[in-house]
Design an enzyme around this catalytic site. Structure first.
Site, PDB file in Angstrom:
ATOM      1  N   CYS A  38       0.833  -1.205   0.000  1.00 27.17           N
ATOM      2  CA  CYS A  38       0.000   0.000   0.000  1.00 27.17           C
ATOM      3  C   CYS A  38       0.864   1.250   0.000  1.00 27.17           C
ATOM      4  O   CYS A  38       2.016   1.233   0.435  1.00 27.17           O
ATOM      5  CB  CYS A  38      -0.903  -0.035   1.234  1.00 27.17           C
ATOM      6  N   SER A  40       0.690   3.642   1.983  1.00 28.33           N
ATOM      7  CA  SER A  40       1.089   4.001   3.340  1.00 28.33           C
ATOM      8  C   SER A  40       2.443   3.401   3.692  1.00 28.33           C
ATOM      9  O   SER A  40       3.244   4.022   4.397  1.00 28.33           O
ATOM     10  CB  SER A  40       0.029   3.556   4.346  1.00 28.33           C
ATOM     11  N   HIS A  43       4.930   5.616   1.886  1.00 26.45           N
ATOM     12  CA  HIS A  43       5.180   6.879   2.595  1.00 26.45           C
ATOM     13  C   HIS A  43       6.266   6.712   3.660  1.00 26.45           C
ATOM     14  O   HIS A  43       7.081   7.610   3.878  1.00 26.45           O
ATOM     15  CB  HIS A  43       3.888   7.368   3.261  1.00 26.45           C
ATOM     16  N   HIS A  59       0.691  -3.309   6.701  1.00 23.65           N
ATOM     17  CA  HIS A  59      -0.487  -3.071   7.552  1.00 23.65           C
ATOM     18  C   HIS A  59      -1.764  -3.632   6.937  1.00 23.65           C
ATOM     19  O   HIS A  59      -2.826  -3.530   7.533  1.00 23.65           O
ATOM     20  CB  HIS A  59      -0.665  -1.566   7.794  1.00 23.65           C
ATOM     21  N   CYS A 167      -7.484  -2.861   4.215  1.00 20.58           N
ATOM     22  CA  CYS A 167      -7.124  -1.448   4.077  1.00 20.58           C
ATOM     23  C   CYS A 167      -7.805  -0.821   2.873  1.00 20.58           C
ATOM     24  O   CYS A 167      -8.743  -0.065   3.012  1.00 20.58           O
ATOM     25  CB  CYS A 167      -5.603  -1.274   3.991  1.00 20.58           C
TER      26      CYS A 167
END
Length: 367
Positions: A38, A40, A43, A59, A167
Site C-alpha cells: 500500500c 502508506s 510513505h 499493515h 485497508c
C-alpha cells in the site's frame, strides 16, 4: 521468521530474519496468507511520515490464527482473519461512541510508538527491539496483534484476496458509504484510481449514484475504473481535471473523493464541487503539507470538506460485510490484484507502486 525490516529513513527495506515473541494477554498470533503493498508503506520508506524505527512494514493482510494469548475467547486456532490496522481498545470515548477508527489508544500509543496495546513490542532482532507498523507488521511470515485487530471472516472466501479488505477496500468503500453517506442519484468524481480510488468507484456504484467520473493519469487504470462502475473517465495527464469535470457537470459535483492525497488533488476536489457538495479527503499526504481554499466561497455554497480515516468503518462489523459483498459478486476484489509475489520481493513491489504501474501487489509468504 522472515520479515521485511526498515531500519531508518534513507535506508532500503530488507528481507531478513527477525524474532517474534508469543502473544500476550488479549493478543493472537496469525500466520500470514497474504499482505497487500500500500502507499502508506511507501510513505514510510520515502520518509514522508515520521514513524518509530526500526520497523517491520505492512499493515494490510490476512491469515490464519495460529496461537492464542491468555484471555482470548472470541477467536480460535484455525480461524480465518483479516487484519485491521486500527486495533481498537473498545473502552475509550471514541470506541464507546461507535467510532473505533478514531480509537485514542491507537492514536496515542499503537500508531506513533510502534507498539501493541500494553506499550511493548513482540518483535526483535539480535536483541534489539523492533517496532510494529500500525499494530500489524504484515510483511512477515507471522504477526502478533491485539485480538481486536484480527477480524474473523467466512472460511469459504479466498483468504489471499481478502487481504485487500483490511485497508484499500474498507477505506475506499467506507469513504463513500460511511464517511460521506453518499445518496442515490448523486454525482461523484474520484481522483486517483489506485486500489483505494477503485474501491471508492465501487462504493459509489453500490450507493446507486447517477454518475461516477474517474480521474487518473494512467489509461489502464481508467479502463479498469470503467469496468468497475465508472460512467466517465478523465485522463488528467493531458487535460486540466477541474476544467474537464466542470465541462461534464457544469453545476458542479455532489461529491469528489481525493484518493491520492496530494495538495493539488485536494484543491481540485474542492474546486470541482457544486452547491452543497462535499470534498472527501481519503488519500494521505506527507506530514506538514497544507492545501488552500476560499472559505467564503465554501460557506456561501454550503460545501463541506470531510476527512476520512479508514473509511469511518467499524472493522468488526464492516469487514465481514465487505467479504459478503465480494462473495455475492457485488464487489470485485480480484481485479484490484496486479500480481502475487514472494515476501522477499516486497522492496521491488514498493518500487513498482511508486512508479504508478501497480494496483495491489500481494506478498504471499508461501510462494
Amino acid at each position: 521468521m522472515k520479515a521485511i525490516l526498515f531500519e531508518a529513513p534513507g535506508s532500503d527495506p530488507i528481507f531478513t530474519d527477525v524474532e517474534l515473541a508469543k502473544p500476550q494477554s488479549s493478543e493472537v498470533e496469525v500466520t500470514i496468507t497474504a499482505a497487500g503493498v500500500c502507499h502508506s508503506d511507501l510513505h514510510v520508506v520515502s520518509g514522508d511520515w515520521d514513524i518509530a524505527t526500526p520497523v517491520v512494514l505492512g499493515h494490510e493482510g490476512s491469515g490464519i490464527v495460529s496461537a492464542l494469548g491468555p484471555g482470548v475467547t472470541d477467536l480460535s486456532i484455525g480461524d480465518h482473519v483479516v487484519l485491521s490496522w486500527v486495533p481498537s481498545c473498545g473502552t475509550c470515548r471514541y470506541c464507546l461512541a461507535g467510532r473505533p477508527a478514531q480509537c485514542s489508544l491507537v492514536a496515542s500509543v499503537v500508531a506513533p510508538l510502534g507498539v501493541l496495546h500494553d506499550g511493548t513490542s513482540r518483535l526483535s532482532k539480535d536483541g534489539r527491539t523492533l517496532h510494529h507498523y500500525l499494530g500489524v507488521s504484515s510483511f512477515a511470515e507471522r504477526v502478533v496483534v491485539p485480538v481486536s485487530g484480527a477480524i474473523r471472516v467466512r472460511m469459504d472466501a479466498p483468504l489471499d484476496v481478502l487481504a485487500l479488505v483490511g485497508c484499500a477496500v474498507a477505506t475506499g468503500v467506507g469513504a463513500v458509504t460511511k464517511t460521506a453517506n453518499v445518496q442515490p442519484g448523486s454525482t461523484v468524481a474520484v481522483i486517483g484510481c489506485g486500489g483505494v480510488g477503485l474501491s471508492c468507484v465501487q462504493g459509489a456504484r453500490l450507493a446507486g449514484v447517477s454518475r461516477i467520473i474517474a480521474v487518473d493519469i494512467m489509461p489502464e487504470k481508467l479502463e479498469l475504473a470503467l469496468r468497475l462502475g465508472a460512467t466517465d473517465a478523465i485522463d488528467s495527464s493531458s487535460t486540466d481535471a477541474v476544467a474537464a469535470l466542470t465541462e461534464m457537470v457544469p453545476e458542479g459535483l455532489d461529491y469528489v473523493f481525493d484518493a491520492i492525497g496530494k495538495i493539488s488533488t485536494t484543491e481540485q476536489a474542492i474546486a470541482a464541487l457544486g452547491l452543497g457538495g462535499s470534498a472527501v479527503i481519503v488519500g494521505l499526504p506527507p506530514t506538514g503539507q497544507h492545501a488552500r481554499f476560499d472559505p467564503l466561497a465554501l460557506a456561501e455554497a454550503d460545501q463541506r470538506i470531510l476527512g476520512s480515516n479508514y473509511g469511518s468503518v467499524v472493522p468488526q462489523r464492516d469487514i465481514p460485510w465487505l467479504v459478503d459483498l465480494y462473495l455475492s459478486g457485488d464487489l470485485d476484489l480480484d481485479s484490484l490484484v496486479s500480481a502475487r509475489r514472494p515476501l522477499s520481493e516486497a522492496p521491488a513491489a514498493l518500487v513498482d507502486l511508486a512508479a504508478g504501474h501497480a494496483l495491489r501487489h500481494l506478498l504471499v509468504p508461501s510462494i
